[in-house]
Write a protein that holds these residues in place. Structure first.
Motif, PDB file in Angstrom:
ATOM      1  N   GLU A   1      -9.409   0.438  -4.439  1.00  0.00           N
ATOM      2  CA  GLU A   1     -10.383  -0.203  -4.080  1.00  0.00           C
ATOM      3  C   GLU A   1     -11.766   0.269  -4.765  1.00  0.00           C
ATOM      4  O   GLU A   1     -12.828  -0.673  -4.789  1.00  0.00           O
ATOM      5  N   LYS A   2     -12.097   1.575  -4.853  1.00  0.00           N
ATOM      6  CA  LYS A   2     -13.418   1.895  -4.937  1.00  0.00           C
ATOM      7  C   LYS A   2     -13.638   2.108  -6.416  1.00  0.00           C
ATOM      8  O   LYS A   2     -14.719   2.062  -7.334  1.00  0.00           O
TER       9      LYS A   2
ATOM     10  N   THR B   1     -17.011  -4.346 -10.458  1.00  0.00           N
ATOM     11  CA  THR B   1     -16.696  -3.906  -9.029  1.00  0.00           C
ATOM     12  C   THR B   1     -15.479  -4.644  -8.635  1.00  0.00           C
ATOM     13  O   THR B   1     -14.981  -6.004  -9.128  1.00  0.00           O
TER      14      THR B   1
ATOM     15  N   SER C   1     -13.217  -1.909 -11.822  1.00  0.00           N
ATOM     16  CA  SER C   1     -12.226  -2.856 -12.666  1.00  0.00           C
ATOM     17  C   SER C   1     -11.847  -2.510 -14.108  1.00  0.00           C
ATOM     18  O   SER C   1     -12.401  -1.687 -14.635  1.00  0.00           O
TER      19      SER C   1
ATOM     20  N   LYS D   1     -11.238  -4.590  -6.348  1.00  0.00           N
ATOM     21  CA  LYS D   1     -10.062  -4.154  -6.064  1.00  0.00           C
ATOM     22  C   LYS D   1      -9.111  -3.976  -7.303  1.00  0.00           C
ATOM     23  O   LYS D   1      -9.258  -5.088  -8.085  1.00  0.00           O
ATOM     24  N   ASN D   2      -8.398  -3.013  -7.545  1.00  0.00           N
ATOM     25  CA  ASN D   2      -7.370  -2.877  -8.646  1.00  0.00           C
ATOM     26  C   ASN D   2      -6.056  -2.981  -7.902  1.00  0.00           C
ATOM     27  O   ASN D   2      -5.717  -2.233  -7.025  1.00  0.00           O
TER      28      ASN D   2
ATOM     29  N   ALA E   1      -4.954   3.931  -1.595  1.00  0.00           N
ATOM     30  CA  ALA E   1      -5.571   2.365  -1.542  1.00  0.00           C
ATOM     31  C   ALA E   1      -7.069   2.413  -1.584  1.00  0.00           C
ATOM     32  O   ALA E   1      -7.721   1.598  -2.086  1.00  0.00           O
ATOM     33  N   SER E   2      -7.655   3.498  -0.812  1.00  0.00           N
ATOM     34  CA  SER E   2      -9.023   3.367  -0.803  1.00  0.00           C
ATOM     35  C   SER E   2      -9.607   3.933  -2.456  1.00  0.00           C
ATOM     36  O   SER E   2     -10.450   3.259  -2.765  1.00  0.00           O
TER      37      SER E   2
ATOM     38  N   THR F   1       0.963  -0.987  -0.056  1.00  0.00           N
ATOM     39  CA  THR F   1      -0.017   0.107   0.014  1.00  0.00           C
ATOM     40  C   THR F   1       0.866   1.266   0.018  1.00  0.00           C
ATOM     41  O   THR F   1       1.700   1.470   0.917  1.00  0.00           O
TER      42      THR F   1
END
Length: 98
Positions: A41-42, A50, A45, A52-53, A37-38, A31
């Protein structure tokens, strides 16, 4: 039967890591900070769904004005596709017209 090209992503990723020359970088599972990180995650893709990337490599560059610029690198490659080198082995990004 179709000819299958073997991926050389690992070799390209190793080459990319060497280019940082001591600058801090982060791998797929590390991270950078909570805000990035947030955001990863949001974000949607690559296929628009939807999830995490996880970019292969991440780093923070510092601009001349002192601002931190996040850089995400996704490594892709098949033998012969992505790299062209000069006679001295350096990456050659020039064509005949310069």
């Amino acid at each position: 039967m179709a000819k299958i090209s073997k991926s050389i992503e690992e070799q390209i990723e190793d080459w990319c890591k060497k280019q940082f020359r001591g600058q801090k970088y982060y791998t797929k599972t590390e991270t950078v900070n909570a805000v990035i990180a947030s955001a990863l995650e949001k974000a949607p893709s690559k296929q628009g769904g939807t999830g995490k990337n996880f970019p292969d490599l991440k780093c923070l560059l510092t601009g001349n004005d002192g601002k931190r610029i996040p850089v995400m690198i996704e490594v892709k490659g098949r033998k012969g596709d992505l790299i062209k080198t000069s006679e001295s082995g350096e990456v050659d990004n020039y064509n005949k017209k310069g």
